[in-house]
Scaffold this motif. Structure first.
Motif, PDB file in Angstrom:
ATOM      1  N   GLY A  78       3.585  47.925  64.554  1.00 47.90           N
ATOM      2  CA  GLY A  78       2.488  47.617  63.646  1.00 47.90           C
ATOM      3  C   GLY A  78       1.398  46.854  64.375  1.00 47.90           C
ATOM      4  O   GLY A  78       1.608  46.278  65.451  1.00 47.90           O
ATOM      5  N   SER A 195      -4.199  51.069  64.060  1.00 47.53           N
ATOM      6  CA  SER A 195      -3.039  51.170  63.180  1.00 47.53           C
ATOM      7  C   SER A 195      -2.878  52.609  62.711  1.00 47.53           C
ATOM      8  O   SER A 195      -3.835  53.225  62.252  1.00 47.53           O
ATOM      9  N   THR A 197      -0.268  53.153  60.541  1.00 42.11           N
ATOM     10  CA  THR A 197       0.434  52.977  59.259  1.00 42.11           C
ATOM     11  C   THR A 197      -0.499  53.088  58.061  1.00 42.11           C
ATOM     12  O   THR A 197      -0.113  53.605  57.017  1.00 42.11           O
ATOM     13  N   PRO A 203       3.208  52.430  56.204  1.00 38.96           N
ATOM     14  CA  PRO A 203       3.311  51.014  56.564  1.00 38.96           C
ATOM     15  C   PRO A 203       4.744  50.529  56.716  1.00 38.96           C
ATOM     16  O   PRO A 203       5.001  49.555  57.425  1.00 38.96           O
ATOM     17  N   ARG A 206       5.839  50.513  60.482  1.00 38.41           N
ATOM     18  CA  ARG A 206       5.234  49.546  61.399  1.00 38.41           C
ATOM     19  C   ARG A 206       4.882  50.227  62.719  1.00 38.41           C
ATOM     20  O   ARG A 206       5.690  50.320  63.633  1.00 38.41           O
TER      21      ARG A 206
END
Length: 341
Positions: A78, A195, A197, A203, A206
């Motif tokens: 993440g 990111s 995610t 999400p 991660r």
């Protein structure tokens, strides 16, 4: 010791509540790609083996995707791990943090004994940076405030002794073209945080990465633990970058729906939308009742919003909303219309 990680989706706190819509989490609202989910089901037995310690095959895919030189990338658990990795690498030095913004910049800096300077996010073009590192979210979370790539390039050229960490976690969630990835190979004092995610609505896996020049990346690598990203997340990353163009969401409709949602909220008494180009935005309430409003929407309408009062410099006058489908957006409008203080 208990630390309040109050800046993520808190859906986990409502395990007995069935929500009609979740406006609190600014991830892609249509969910994860179905073919990605199927692919991960097929790869479940990979958990029986250790993943690659440094995920070299994934970093190569990322570098090819962004047309970067080799060893320009570190994949992380993440985007948040990236912030802690950077803060650990610069342990005991100093950091500038723009506010209001993602709380993990501050938490990571405190854990690693960095002396912190807080500045208004909107003042970065006039601020005199004198810290070792500086965190800038662009577009900013929670208010969607943006700085152009040209402005950030001027900034990093003006202050060569400060390493600028540009958090681009929401770069696809805006109608603006403000990414700074093109500066990585020609500027020595910039890191880009990305990111996967949020963009691909995963999400729970991660999955993020850091982009920078080889010297900075090697410095970070010396502080990274091995096997920091699990096998399933790495399979997800490989599938995404091998099929990127077919998987990446089209935000055109979502951005149009966001404009409609903002305009409707602005017509309601007691609510003022903070202008932004992003699919998420702050709403200022006439009265400091963010928690009461959140509880009302959960209990009476099974809708979840983000109470933004725990962002540094914000208070109980603020909530954050991420646009959903037109039907779900209308549920929120109807609920706000019925709200009585």
């Amino acid at each position: 010791m208990s630390i309040d990680y109050g800046h993520g989706d808190d859906l986990h706190k409502y395990n007995k509540t069935i929500f009609k819509a979740n406006f609190s989490s600014n991830v892609w609202y249509k969910g994860a790609p179905k073919n990605l989910i199927q692919h991960l089901k097929e790869k479940i037995l990979s958990i029986e083996n250790y993943p690659a310690p440094n995920a070299e095959n994934i970093t190569k895919l990322i570098e090819e995707h962004h047309q970067l030189k080799a060893q320009s990338t570190i994949i992380t658990n993440g985007a948040t791990e990236a912030f802690y990795l950077i803060a650990n690498t610069f342990h005991g030095t100093s950091a500038t943090i723009c506010t209001p913004s993602f709380s993990e910049y501050e938490l990571a800096s405190k854990v690693n004994n960095l002396a912190i300077q807080f500045i208004d996010r909107k003042s970065i073009l006039t601020h005199q940076f004198n810290t070792e590192i500086a965190f800038i979210c662009n577009p900013n979370n929670p208010d969607g405030f943006e700085t152009t790539s040209e402005e950030i390039e001027t900034l990093i050229q003006k202050f060569p002794n400060t390493l600028f960490i540009i958090d681009e976690a929401y770069i696809e969630f805006t109608s603006s073209n403000i990414s700074c990835i093109s500066f990585v190979e020609k500027q020595n004092n910039i890191l880009i945080i990305k990111s996967l995610t949020k963009l691909f609505c995963i999400p729970g896996l991660r999955l993020g990465y850091v982009i920078g020049n080889q010297k900075i990346i090697n410095k970070l690598a010396n502080h990274k633990m091995p096997w920091n990203v699990n096998s399933i997340a790495l399979h997800a990353a490989a599938f995404i970058f091998k099929n990127y163009n077919s998987l990446v969401p089209n935000f055109k409709t979502c951005l149009k729906n966001t404009v409609i949602l903002k305009n409707k909220i602005n017509t309601l008494e007691g609510f003022t939308v903070i202008s932004t180009n992003t699919t998420y935005f702050l709403i200022k309430l006439d009265k400091p009742i963010s928690q009461e409003l959140k509880s009302y929407l959960v209990k009476e309408h099974q809708l979840l919003i983000r109470d933004a009062s725990n962002f540094r410099t914000l208070d109980a006058h603020y909530i954050r909303v991420a646009s959903q489908t037109p039907e779900k957006n209308q549920l929120l409008i109807n609920a706000l219309q019925q709200w009585k203080v």
